[in-house]
Design a protein around this motif. Structure first.
Motif, short mmCIF file in Angstrom:
data_model
loop_
_atom_site.label_atom_id
_atom_site.label_comp_id
_atom_site.label_asym_id
_atom_site.label_seq_id
_atom_site.Cartn_x
_atom_site.Cartn_y
_atom_site.Cartn_z
N ASP A 25 0.84 -1.19 0.00
CA ASP A 25 0.00 0.00 0.00
C ASP A 25 0.88 1.23 0.00
N VAL A 26 0.56 2.19 -0.86
CA VAL A 26 1.31 3.44 -0.96
C VAL A 26 0.32 4.59 -0.86
N LYS A 27 0.67 5.59 -0.04
CA LYS A 27 -0.16 6.78 0.08
C LYS A 27 0.76 7.99 0.06
N LEU A 28 0.46 8.94 -0.82
CA LEU A 28 1.22 10.17 -0.95
C LEU A 28 0.25 11.34 -0.81
N VAL A 29 0.45 12.15 0.23
CA VAL A 29 -0.47 13.24 0.53
C VAL A 29 0.31 14.54 0.63
N VAL A 30 -0.28 15.61 0.08
CA VAL A 30 0.29 16.95 0.17
C VAL A 30 -0.49 17.73 1.23
N GLY A 75 9.86 -0.66 -6.52
CA GLY A 75 10.65 -0.04 -7.57
C GLY A 75 10.48 1.46 -7.58
N SER A 76 11.02 2.07 -8.58
CA SER A 76 11.00 3.53 -8.69
C SER A 76 9.73 3.98 -9.43
N HIS A 77 9.09 4.99 -8.89
CA HIS A 77 7.88 5.56 -9.50
C HIS A 77 7.98 7.07 -9.44
#
Length: 67
Positions: A3-8, A27-29
């Motif tokens: 699970d990945v979460k990216l929040v600003v 990996g790289s995203h």
């Protein structure tokens, strides 16, 4: 996969926009933020904070958004 979460967030800690919230392969995203909030309004230039959570790993960094 994890699970990945990216929040600003703005400098006051208020959530501006969730950029990623799904399963990602290792990996790289990359992702590009268009400078808009969750309802599509353009945000002002200034300091923002992003929080990236990938599995057990957490990274919190500052960034400057300039128009």
């Amino acid at each position: 996969m994890s699970d990945v979460k990216l929040v600003v967030y703005n400098i006051l800690g208020k959530e501006v926009r969730i950029l990623v919230n799904n399963m990602q392969a290792m990996g790289s995203h990359s992702i590009q933020w268009d400078g808009r909030d969750a309802i599509g309004r353009k945000v002002s230039s200034g300091m923002y904070i992003y929080r990236l959570v990938a599995g057990q790993n957490v990274a919190i960094k500052k960034m400057i958004f300039a128009k």
